[in-house]
Design a protein around this motif. Structure first.
Motif, mmCIF file in Angstrom:
data_model
loop_
_atom_site.group_PDB
_atom_site.id
_atom_site.type_symbol
_atom_site.label_atom_id
_atom_site.label_comp_id
_atom_site.label_asym_id
_atom_site.label_seq_id
_atom_site.Cartn_x
_atom_site.Cartn_y
_atom_site.Cartn_z
ATOM 1 N N GLU A 131 -9.243 0.014 0.437
ATOM 2 C CA GLU A 131 -9.105 0.927 -0.693
ATOM 3 C C GLU A 131 -9.810 2.241 -0.386
ATOM 4 O O GLU A 131 -10.854 2.551 -0.968
ATOM 5 C CB GLU A 131 -9.672 0.300 -1.960
ATOM 6 N N PRO A 132 -9.260 3.041 0.526
ATOM 7 C CA PRO A 132 -9.922 4.307 0.851
ATOM 8 C C PRO A 132 -9.920 5.258 -0.338
ATOM 9 O O PRO A 132 -8.937 5.344 -1.087
ATOM 10 C CB PRO A 132 -9.079 4.858 2.000
ATOM 11 N N LEU A 133 -11.025 5.960 -0.508
ATOM 12 C CA LEU A 133 -11.123 6.992 -1.540
ATOM 13 C C LEU A 133 -10.668 8.307 -0.916
ATOM 14 O O LEU A 133 -11.249 8.770 0.053
ATOM 15 C CB LEU A 133 -12.563 7.108 -2.041
ATOM 16 N N LEU A 134 -9.608 8.890 -1.462
ATOM 17 C CA LEU A 134 -8.977 10.056 -0.857
ATOM 18 C C LEU A 134 -9.029 11.252 -1.803
ATOM 19 O O LEU A 134 -8.999 11.101 -3.019
ATOM 20 C CB LEU A 134 -7.511 9.760 -0.527
ATOM 21 N N GLY B 61 0.446 1.812 8.523
ATOM 22 C CA GLY B 61 1.877 1.602 8.558
ATOM 23 C C GLY B 61 2.343 0.324 7.899
ATOM 24 O O GLY B 61 3.541 0.041 7.888
ATOM 25 N N ALA B 62 1.430 -0.486 7.362
ATOM 26 C CA ALA B 62 1.822 -1.734 6.713
ATOM 27 C C ALA B 62 2.654 -1.451 5.470
ATOM 28 O O ALA B 62 2.520 -0.403 4.835
ATOM 29 C CB ALA B 62 0.581 -2.548 6.341
ATOM 30 N N ALA B 63 3.511 -2.391 5.128
ATOM 31 C CA ALA B 63 4.342 -2.242 3.932
ATOM 32 C C ALA B 63 3.467 -2.185 2.684
ATOM 33 O O ALA B 63 2.388 -2.785 2.648
ATOM 34 C CB ALA B 63 5.324 -3.407 3.835
ATOM 35 N N PRO B 64 3.912 -1.462 1.656
ATOM 36 C CA PRO B 64 3.104 -1.384 0.435
ATOM 37 C C PRO B 64 3.004 -2.733 -0.263
ATOM 38 O O PRO B 64 3.910 -3.560 -0.189
ATOM 39 C CB PRO B 64 3.847 -0.360 -0.422
ATOM 40 N N LEU B 65 1.901 -2.940 -0.939
ATOM 41 C CA LEU B 65 1.697 -4.151 -1.725
ATOM 42 C C LEU B 65 2.505 -4.061 -3.020
ATOM 43 O O LEU B 65 2.515 -3.023 -3.676
ATOM 44 C CB LEU B 65 0.214 -4.321 -2.041
ATOM 45 N N VAL B 66 3.189 -5.155 -3.363
ATOM 46 C CA VAL B 66 4.079 -5.169 -4.525
ATOM 47 C C VAL B 66 3.383 -5.874 -5.682
ATOM 48 O O VAL B 66 2.770 -6.929 -5.511
ATOM 49 C CB VAL B 66 5.412 -5.863 -4.191
ATOM 50 N N VAL B 67 3.481 -5.283 -6.853
ATOM 51 C CA VAL B 67 2.871 -5.816 -8.069
ATOM 52 C C VAL B 67 3.974 -6.440 -8.924
ATOM 53 O O VAL B 67 5.036 -5.853 -9.113
ATOM 54 C CB VAL B 67 2.166 -4.701 -8.861
ATOM 55 N N GLN B 68 3.732 -7.629 -9.429
ATOM 56 C CA GLN B 68 4.681 -8.284 -10.321
ATOM 57 C C GLN B 68 3.983 -8.602 -11.645
ATOM 58 O O GLN B 68 2.896 -9.150 -11.650
ATOM 59 C CB GLN B 68 5.188 -9.589 -9.694
ATOM 60 N N ARG C 68 0.033 3.912 -0.979
ATOM 61 C CA ARG C 68 -0.777 3.955 0.241
ATOM 62 C C ARG C 68 -1.334 5.343 0.512
ATOM 63 O O ARG C 68 -2.186 5.521 1.375
ATOM 64 C CB ARG C 68 0.065 3.489 1.429
ATOM 65 N N THR C 69 -0.817 6.324 -0.184
ATOM 66 C CA THR C 69 -1.289 7.703 -0.105
ATOM 67 C C THR C 69 -1.056 8.345 -1.461
ATOM 68 O O THR C 69 -0.170 7.916 -2.209
ATOM 69 C CB THR C 69 -0.560 8.486 1.000
ATOM 70 N N LEU C 70 -1.835 9.366 -1.793
ATOM 71 C CA LEU C 70 -1.692 10.034 -3.084
ATOM 72 C C LEU C 70 -0.609 11.105 -3.075
ATOM 73 O O LEU C 70 -0.218 11.599 -4.129
ATOM 74 C CB LEU C 70 -3.020 10.702 -3.487
ATOM 75 N N ALA D 2 -6.413 4.805 -2.639
ATOM 76 C CA ALA D 2 -5.130 4.299 -2.164
ATOM 77 C C ALA D 2 -5.328 2.824 -1.823
ATOM 78 O O ALA D 2 -6.463 2.322 -1.811
ATOM 79 C CB ALA D 2 -4.652 5.082 -0.953
ATOM 80 N N TYR D 3 -4.239 2.121 -1.546
ATOM 81 C CA TYR D 3 -4.311 0.677 -1.301
ATOM 82 C C TYR D 3 -3.468 0.341 -0.074
ATOM 83 O O TYR D 3 -2.248 0.466 -0.099
ATOM 84 C CB TYR D 3 -3.819 -0.092 -2.534
ATOM 85 N N VAL D 4 -4.154 -0.029 0.995
ATOM 86 C CA VAL D 4 -3.499 -0.267 2.277
ATOM 87 C C VAL D 4 -3.719 -1.715 2.684
ATOM 88 O O VAL D 4 -4.869 -2.174 2.793
ATOM 89 C CB VAL D 4 -4.054 0.680 3.362
ATOM 90 N N ALA D 5 -2.638 -2.447 2.897
ATOM 91 C CA ALA D 5 -2.744 -3.842 3.330
ATOM 92 C C ALA D 5 -3.226 -3.886 4.774
ATOM 93 O O ALA D 5 -2.854 -3.059 5.600
ATOM 94 C CB ALA D 5 -1.397 -4.540 3.197
#
Length: 212
Positions: free
Chosen positions: A130-133, A65-72, A84-86, A113-116
């Motif tokens: 970084e779960p492989l889904l 449920g963590a907020a998604p990581l933001v890329v700049q 966070r999910t495909l 996916a990428y979960v904080a």
């Protein structure tokens, strides 16, 4: 390159060359097993972006449920969040197929996916899981999706490895309330762990990507 540099005439032709097939790693064998099961069921493999727009990350995913990581800076078209999910990006791909009058919109993807996650002070682990889904988007109903999940788990031999798979209701923003479930793996005395989720997409999720 060695033959070209040294001269092809210096490469002996009367000596046997020992060769053996490359052994697959457990990770690669798992990916091929899951992909093979889904391809056999008639799905097409997709390759979608790992960085998506805020529109596709508006819902809480099933893996945290963590907020998604933001890329700049953003990676084009406002895509600035690690997914966070495909599922949403696969839905977007399905919508693109439908818009192009493509006859086949049943897709799957195997990716990370990428979960904080929160880390304690002094914790040297990565703050990102970084779960492989393996994710599927199909036009079938709940039980069709459940059958696909069971086919993948059977191909991977999850139950034969000494575990028990349980199916129980769950709630997730992406799915219709009462039409979603999680598959948990029970193994030994430890707590069960979620290994899959199944659900029918909520109407608001479908509308956001242009699907009916």
């Amino acid at each position: 390159e060695i033959g070209r540099s040294e001269g092809y005439e210096r490469v002996p032709e009367d000596h046997p060359i020992t060769a053996r097939p490359v052994e697959l790693s457990p990770r690669e064998a798992t990916i091929r097993g899951a992909s093979g099961a889904l391809e056999a069921a008639g799905l097409c493999e997709a390759l979608t972006r790992s960085v998506v727009s805020a529109r596709l990350e508006a819902w809480t995913g099933p893996w945290g449920g963590a907020a998604p990581l933001v890329v700049q800076p953003a990676r084009g078209r406002g895509a600035d969040r690690l997914r966070r999910t495909l599922l949403p990006s696969l839905l977007e791909a399905r919508a693109g197929n439908v818009a192009a009058a493509a006859p086949h919109g049943d897709l799957f993807e195997v990716a990370r996916a990428y979960v904080a996650r929160s880390t304690a002070a002094g914790d040297h682990e990565s703050p990102v899981e970084e779960p492989l889904l393996a994710a599927v988007v199909t036009g079938g109903g709940f039980f069709a999706a459940k059958g696909l999940a069971e086919a993948v788990l059977d191909r991977l031999g999850v139950a034969r490895a000494g575990g028990t798979v349980r199916c129980q209701p769950m709630e997730c923003d992406l799915f219709i309330r009462g039409r979603a479930a999680e598959l948990s793996l029970e193994r030994g005395a430890g707590p069960p762990g979620r290994i899959a989720v199944i659900g029918e997409f909520a109407s608001g999720v479908l509308e956001a990507v242009g699907l009916s």
